[in-house]
Design a protein around this motif. Structure first.
Motif, short mmCIF file in Angstrom:
data_model
loop_
_atom_site.label_atom_id
_atom_site.label_comp_id
_atom_site.label_asym_id
_atom_site.label_seq_id
_atom_site.Cartn_x
_atom_site.Cartn_y
_atom_site.Cartn_z
N ARG A 190 36.95 23.67 54.60
CA ARG A 190 36.35 24.89 55.14
C ARG A 190 35.63 24.61 56.47
N GLN A 191 35.88 25.45 57.48
CA GLN A 191 35.17 25.33 58.77
C GLN A 191 34.89 26.73 59.25
N LYS A 192 33.76 26.89 59.87
CA LYS A 192 33.44 28.22 60.38
C LYS A 192 34.43 28.63 61.46
N GLU A 193 34.93 29.82 61.35
CA GLU A 193 35.79 30.43 62.38
C GLU A 193 37.10 29.68 62.63
N GLN A 194 37.51 28.83 61.68
CA GLN A 194 38.82 28.20 61.80
C GLN A 194 39.59 28.50 60.53
N ARG A 195 40.88 28.61 60.65
CA ARG A 195 41.72 28.87 59.49
C ARG A 195 41.96 27.54 58.76
N THR A 196 41.45 27.43 57.54
CA THR A 196 41.65 26.20 56.75
C THR A 196 42.18 26.57 55.37
N VAL A 197 42.72 25.57 54.67
CA VAL A 197 43.30 25.81 53.35
C VAL A 197 42.20 26.21 52.36
N GLN A 198 41.12 25.43 52.35
CA GLN A 198 40.00 25.74 51.45
C GLN A 198 39.46 27.14 51.75
N GLY A 199 39.31 27.45 53.02
CA GLY A 199 38.80 28.76 53.44
C GLY A 199 39.69 29.90 52.94
N GLU A 200 41.01 29.76 53.07
CA GLU A 200 41.92 30.82 52.63
C GLU A 200 41.90 30.97 51.11
N LEU A 201 41.85 29.83 50.40
CA LEU A 201 41.80 29.89 48.93
C LEU A 201 40.51 30.57 48.47
N GLU A 202 39.41 30.21 49.11
CA GLU A 202 38.12 30.80 48.71
C GLU A 202 38.07 32.29 49.02
N LYS A 203 38.72 32.70 50.13
CA LYS A 203 38.77 34.12 50.46
C LYS A 203 39.53 34.89 49.38
N THR A 204 40.67 34.33 48.97
CA THR A 204 41.48 35.01 47.95
C THR A 204 40.73 35.06 46.61
N LEU A 205 40.09 33.93 46.24
CA LEU A 205 39.36 33.89 44.96
C LEU A 205 38.16 34.83 44.98
N TYR A 206 37.55 34.98 46.12
CA TYR A 206 36.42 35.91 46.27
C TYR A 206 36.86 37.33 45.90
N ARG A 207 38.06 37.72 46.40
CA ARG A 207 38.59 39.05 46.07
C ARG A 207 38.97 39.15 44.59
N LEU A 208 39.61 38.09 44.08
CA LEU A 208 40.03 38.12 42.67
C LEU A 208 38.85 38.08 41.71
N ASN A 209 37.71 37.59 42.21
CA ASN A 209 36.54 37.36 41.34
C ASN A 209 35.48 38.45 41.53
N GLY A 210 35.93 39.64 41.84
CA GLY A 210 35.00 40.77 41.97
C GLY A 210 33.98 40.56 43.07
N LYS A 211 34.45 40.01 44.21
CA LYS A 211 33.60 39.77 45.38
C LYS A 211 32.39 38.88 45.09
N LYS A 212 32.62 37.89 44.21
CA LYS A 212 31.62 36.83 44.03
C LYS A 212 32.22 35.52 44.55
N GLU A 213 31.39 34.77 45.25
CA GLU A 213 31.91 33.54 45.87
C GLU A 213 32.36 32.49 44.86
N VAL A 214 33.43 31.81 45.20
CA VAL A 214 33.97 30.74 44.36
C VAL A 214 34.14 29.52 45.27
N THR A 215 33.66 28.36 44.82
CA THR A 215 33.85 27.14 45.61
C THR A 215 35.09 26.39 45.12
N VAL A 216 35.96 26.05 46.06
CA VAL A 216 37.18 25.31 45.74
C VAL A 216 36.95 23.84 46.09
N HIS A 217 37.25 22.95 45.15
CA HIS A 217 37.18 21.51 45.41
C HIS A 217 38.59 20.97 45.53
N GLY A 218 38.82 20.07 46.48
CA GLY A 218 40.13 19.46 46.63
C GLY A 218 40.06 17.99 46.25
#
Lengths: 247, 247
Positions: B19-47
């Motif tokens: 995850r990086q601010k203002e850059q497209r990253t894999v962790q960032g995209e996964l967390e964005k999708t999980l945020y939506r799937l999780n009723g707009k609650k943040e989810v942290t992805v570990h790789g």
């Protein structure tokens, strides 16, 4: 001096082969590069045929004329490295002035790749159609047999073409499964293919294999009706593999 | 409930995994999708580890926690289809709460692809490094042998990492030629790899094979010097193939 080249391109970011105003096309990019290499004099590039937007080529054949002869390997290297990264020029030859890559009789080989994985493979998404459904491959092979030979392929020609004679010969259609990548690979050998013909045939064979084709291939073919609603498989799976000229 | 997933991504259009601010990253995209799937609650992805900008993965492992349990196949399908096209999620499992994809002992398999064609293949340009020069493959295999085993790999670690212990074990290095695609494929098996280690080793082996390496692999290794100027082969050739956990 007339030159003929075998070129490859990743069709994803092109609006097809044919030059179009204000669109990025393969012919347009080749002509731009040749214009620079030719002392800012225009050069017309001829292709063995057009490929649609998104369709790829591993062995497209082109020809063009230059007023002054050039060392062949230098010209190839310049074209190869000065065209954009999604075009390559692995082979270039001097040819007689009466060689014409479109009008000279030739055979064409097309391949169509289908990604059968449940989850679409990100490395195939630009180079295969995703079709994660059940397929009866033996049924598809039997259907393909009915297309081999010389037929009027009007039924498998999309509207929007001015070609009158729709009789073509398909020498062979092979359907193979790559069990490692979980891909289905169609290979088409013919003396020429009509507008969207390979994609319409592939889409129809996929529907047949999935049990969703109401009519037989023979019935569709014999109807000679361009207005039938057939499914054209998407462009990203299609590759122009090779163009073979008779000696 | 803790979930673990095996994911694949085409690294071309990502600024790496992390995850990086203002850059497209894999962790960032996964967390964005999980945020939506999780009723707009943040989810942290570990790789299982980071991959650099441009590096691909066929078998990266991630884990994350959700407060409420979900049907596994529904969750996998949602993640697979709602993440961007260049990420896929072919497998997802429920795992015990103490499973941690990074801290759990594991082995990693990396592959590095080299396009040997004189003219760069447009279909390999995103997925292989172009190296159209002479290579003595037997010499490279002999050099690779000197890297197998447990060593302090300081010499093959790029600066800019805070990891102190630079001892790692490489179980095997295979170098194979794909004669159809004219590609060289390196496969690395190890218990962990340092920052840019696979690319520094691959670049060094390519130089060795091309007769442009002044020192032996053994000398470079024994110097334990991070400031040596080694060549890191470019990111587009590198794939994280698999992460294997001990039972």
């Amino acid at each position: 001096m007339r030159y003929c080249a075998i070129i490859a391109y990743d069709g994803t970011d092109f609006f097809g082969f044919q030059r179009q105003k204000e669109q990025r096309t393969v012919q347009g990019e080749l002509e731009k590069t040749l214009y620079r290499l030719n002392g800012k004099k225009e050069v017309t590039v001829h292709g063995s045929g057009r490929t649609d937007a998104g369709v790829h080529a591993r062995g497209q054949v082109i020809h063009f004329d230059l007023l002054h002869a050039r060392p062949v390997e230098k010209l190839r290297f310049a074209l190869d490295t000065q065209t954009p990264d999604d075009i390559s020029v692995p082979y270039l030859y001097e040819v007689p002035d009466d060689f014409h890559c479109r009008y000279q009789p030739h055979e064409k080989v097309y391949r169509y790749y289908v990604d059968l994985n449940r989850s679409r493979d990100p490395f195939l998404r630009r180079y295969a159609a995703h079709f994660p459904y059940e397929l009866d491959i033996e049924k598809m092979k039997a259907g393909a047999q009915q297309l081999i030979g010389t037929h009027d392929f009007t039924s498998f020609c999309a509207t929007g073409t001015s070609v009158e004679d729709k009789v073509r010969t398909i020498y062979d259609i092979q359907i193979e499964k790559d069990v490692i990548k979980n891909q289905l690979i169609f290979t088409y050998y013919g003396n020429g293919f009509l507008y969207k013909m390979v994609r319409l045939i592939t889409g129809t064979l996929l529907r047949l294999g999935n049990g969703r084709l109401d009519d037989s291939i023979e019935e569709i073919l014999e109807r000679k009706d361009q207005t039938q609603v057939l499914w054209a498989a998407p462009p990203e799976g299609l590759f122009l593999e090779e163009v073979k000229y008779q000696k």
